[in-house]
Write a protein that holds these residues in place. Sequence first.
Motif, short mmCIF file in Angstrom:
data_model
loop_
_atom_site.label_atom_id
_atom_site.label_comp_id
_atom_site.label_asym_id
_atom_site.label_seq_id
_atom_site.Cartn_x
_atom_site.Cartn_y
_atom_site.Cartn_z
N PHE A 1 0.83 -1.20 0.00
CA PHE A 1 0.00 0.00 0.00
C PHE A 1 0.87 1.25 0.00
CE2 PHE A 1 -3.52 -2.52 2.20
CZ PHE A 1 -4.32 -2.58 1.08
N LEU A 2 1.89 1.25 0.85
CA LEU A 2 2.76 2.42 0.96
C LEU A 2 3.51 2.67 -0.34
CD1 LEU A 2 3.78 4.67 2.77
CD2 LEU A 2 5.44 3.08 3.73
N GLU A 3 4.04 1.63 -0.95
CA GLU A 3 4.76 1.79 -2.21
C GLU A 3 3.83 2.26 -3.33
OE1 GLU A 3 8.02 1.88 -2.60
OE2 GLU A 3 8.06 1.58 -0.43
N THR A 4 2.60 1.76 -3.34
CA THR A 4 1.64 2.22 -4.34
C THR A 4 1.39 3.72 -4.18
OG1 THR A 4 0.57 0.06 -4.45
CG2 THR A 4 -0.73 1.95 -5.20
N ALA A 5 1.21 4.14 -2.94
CA ALA A 5 0.98 5.56 -2.68
C ALA A 5 2.20 6.40 -3.04
CB ALA A 5 0.60 5.77 -1.21
N ARG A 6 3.39 5.94 -2.68
CA ARG A 6 4.62 6.69 -2.97
C ARG A 6 4.85 6.84 -4.47
NH1 ARG A 6 8.44 3.85 1.51
NH2 ARG A 6 8.03 5.32 3.21
N ALA A 7 4.51 5.82 -5.23
CA ALA A 7 4.77 5.83 -6.67
C ALA A 7 3.76 6.67 -7.45
CB ALA A 7 4.78 4.40 -7.20
#
Length: 100
Positions: free
Chosen positions: A47-53
């Motif tokens: 979830f965090l990586e999706t948001a960061r990207a």
Amino acid sequence: MTDTPDLFGHTPAQGSLFGEGDGKMTASAREPQMPTPELARARLHRFLETARAAETMPWDARRARVVQIIFPQMARWLPEDEADQLCMEFMREVERLKAA
């Protein structure tokens, strides 16, 4: 219900939902498995990586609300300091995405 084809040659999409009285419990009838910290950590990082990207909110409004609700709940499976850090980072990304 059996897995044999009907008169038109079609087979059922799934087996019996109730085990056909064979005494065996189906997977869906068993107790749900408790998540592990490793599984929770992996999902939280996705979830965090999706948001960061993302440059804009990567989820539709409904899914974004769901993710914002479940993220801190899933974080409870981690040590408190790690959970707090991940939640803080995730909320920072959500605020960034809302402002975009």
